[in-house]
Design a protein around this motif. Structure first.
Motif, short mmCIF file in Angstrom:
data_model
loop_
_atom_site.label_atom_id
_atom_site.label_comp_id
_atom_site.label_asym_id
_atom_site.label_seq_id
_atom_site.Cartn_x
_atom_site.Cartn_y
_atom_site.Cartn_z
N ASN A 36 0.85 -1.20 0.00
CA ASN A 36 0.00 0.00 0.00
C ASN A 36 0.88 1.25 0.00
OD1 ASN A 36 0.45 1.00 2.87
ND2 ASN A 36 -0.28 -1.10 3.26
N GLY A 37 0.23 2.37 -0.27
CA GLY A 37 0.97 3.61 -0.41
C GLY A 37 1.62 4.11 0.86
N GLU A 38 0.96 3.94 1.99
CA GLU A 38 1.53 4.43 3.25
C GLU A 38 2.82 3.68 3.60
OE1 GLU A 38 -1.94 4.14 5.80
OE2 GLU A 38 -1.99 6.32 5.88
N ASP A 39 2.80 2.36 3.42
CA ASP A 39 4.04 1.60 3.68
C ASP A 39 5.13 2.01 2.68
OD1 ASP A 39 2.80 0.27 5.71
OD2 ASP A 39 2.46 -1.59 4.60
N ALA A 40 4.72 2.33 1.46
CA ALA A 40 5.69 2.75 0.44
C ALA A 40 6.36 4.06 0.85
CB ALA A 40 5.00 2.91 -0.91
N VAL A 41 5.60 4.99 1.40
CA VAL A 41 6.18 6.26 1.85
C VAL A 41 7.28 6.00 2.88
CG1 VAL A 41 5.72 8.37 3.17
CG2 VAL A 41 4.14 7.68 1.35
N GLU A 42 6.96 5.18 3.87
CA GLU A 42 7.93 4.89 4.92
C GLU A 42 9.16 4.18 4.35
OE1 GLU A 42 7.58 6.18 7.89
OE2 GLU A 42 5.71 7.03 7.11
N ALA A 43 8.93 3.21 3.46
CA ALA A 43 10.05 2.44 2.90
C ALA A 43 10.95 3.31 2.03
CB ALA A 43 9.51 1.27 2.08
N ILE A 44 10.36 4.18 1.24
CA ILE A 44 11.17 5.05 0.37
C ILE A 44 12.04 5.99 1.20
CG2 ILE A 44 11.04 6.94 -1.30
CD1 ILE A 44 8.53 5.52 -2.43
N LEU A 45 11.44 6.57 2.25
CA LEU A 45 12.19 7.51 3.09
C LEU A 45 13.27 6.79 3.90
CD1 LEU A 45 9.26 9.77 4.33
CD2 LEU A 45 10.98 10.32 2.60
N ILE A 56 0.27 2.52 -9.72
CA ILE A 56 -0.42 3.81 -9.64
C ILE A 56 -1.65 3.74 -8.74
CG2 ILE A 56 -1.94 5.33 -10.99
CD1 ILE A 56 0.86 6.16 -11.18
N HIS A 57 -2.47 2.72 -8.94
CA HIS A 57 -3.74 2.64 -8.20
C HIS A 57 -3.60 1.67 -7.03
CE1 HIS A 57 -5.62 4.99 -11.31
NE2 HIS A 57 -5.19 4.15 -12.22
N MET A 58 -3.61 2.25 -5.82
CA MET A 58 -3.51 1.45 -4.61
C MET A 58 -4.47 2.00 -3.56
SD MET A 58 0.60 0.99 -4.18
CE MET A 58 0.91 2.76 -4.24
N PRO A 59 -4.80 1.19 -2.55
CA PRO A 59 -5.64 1.70 -1.46
C PRO A 59 -4.93 2.83 -0.71
CG PRO A 59 -5.49 -0.70 -1.41
CD PRO A 59 -4.47 -0.23 -2.40
N ARG A 60 -5.72 3.75 -0.18
CA ARG A 60 -5.25 4.86 0.66
C ARG A 60 -4.47 5.92 -0.10
NH1 ARG A 60 -6.76 6.55 5.36
NH2 ARG A 60 -4.70 6.79 6.22
N LEU A 61 -3.34 5.55 -0.69
CA LEU A 61 -2.56 6.54 -1.44
C LEU A 61 -2.26 6.03 -2.83
CD1 LEU A 61 0.17 7.57 1.19
CD2 LEU A 61 -1.87 8.87 0.55
N SER A 62 -2.34 6.91 -3.82
CA SER A 62 -1.96 6.53 -5.18
C SER A 62 -0.45 6.60 -5.33
CB SER A 62 -2.63 7.47 -6.18
OG SER A 62 -2.02 8.75 -6.13
N GLY A 63 0.04 6.07 -6.43
CA GLY A 63 1.48 6.15 -6.68
C GLY A 63 1.97 7.58 -6.77
#
Length: 241
Positions: A36-45, A56-63
């Motif tokens: 999901n997008g929220e986990d992606a934010v944390e992982a990228i940072l 691009i299309h994911m729950p909660r946050l888009s790509g």
């Protein structure tokens, strides 16, 4: 050089297929998967991957929202099912993407291109984000992602390099200019009434004259905001009989 890669996709099957395609790329190390997008934010940072395969299309946050929050602008290959508007935007801004279902050959081509562009800064993705019409505003505040529906916003105020978004008695700062946000909003729903203020039209109760040449917009929550002459021209058709 071994590239550190992050897979972001809410579909387990898609993530598994990506791993299978990557098996032949010995110079790529998969450092994580996010569903999901929220986990992606944390992982990228936290992980700062060299390359991201981003759905691009994911729950909660888009790509795109993930990239906006993290400020990531390079080392990204989008993956998406057919979406004519998204594909048109990707083509327009020369942003690489993989259209699902994609073949090993097409995947390899995208990876090869990404390798040649490693370390190169591009403006394509920031421009793509800036030109995307908003449906909501996302902000990362003290480690938490805030998702603010446009329908809940009362007004937005410019504060130096930030904008202060005010909704339902709450507020949060975001690093963005008021002008860039204005360009992403629907002008039939939001109007700039002053160099420092954008207001949601339906949040306005009425206009109040405070002097011969000055007026304020009175919101339903009681807040009063200054209205410039230019701002008055913009909203008078909505509030002046």
């Amino acid at each position: 050089m071994t590239l550190q890669l992050l897979i972001v996709d809410d579909e387990p099957l898609a993530r598994r297929l990506t791993r299978e395609y990557l098996a032949k790329h010995s110079d790529i190390n998969i450092i994580g998967e996010c569903a999901n997008g929220e986990d992606a934010v944390e992982a990228i940072l936290k992980l700062e991957p060299d390359l991201i395969l981003l759905d691009i299309h994911m729950p909660r946050l888009s790509g795109l929202e993930v990239l906006e929050i993290t400020g990531r602008s390079n080392g990204v290959i989008f993956t998406t099912a057919y979406d004519q508007y998204a594909l048109k935007a990707f083509d327009l801004h020369a942003v690489d993407y993989l259209l699902k279902p994609f073949s090993q050959e097409r995947f390899d081509e995208a990876i090869a291109r990404a390798k040649t562009l490693q370390g190169v800064q591009h403006t394509n993705i920031p421009v793509l984000i800036a030109e995307t019409r908003l449906e909501r505003i996302v902000v990362r505040d003290r480690g938490q992602v805030q998702i603010i529906p446009l329908a809940d916003i009362d007004y937005i105020e410019a504060q130096d390099d930030y904008i202060n978004i005010c909704w339902q008695g709450k507020s949060v700062l975001k690093t963005q200019s008021l002008s860039s946000l204005e360009a992403q909003l629907n002008s039939q729903e939001f109007v700039r009434i002053h160099r420092s203020f954008i207001v949601r039209l339906s949040a306005i109760k009425g206009l109040e004259r405070i002097s011969k040449d000055a007026q304020v917009a009175v919101l339903h929550n009681g807040t009063k905001l200054p209205v410039s002459r230019t701002g008055y021209e913009r909203i008078k058709l909505h509030f002046v009989n």
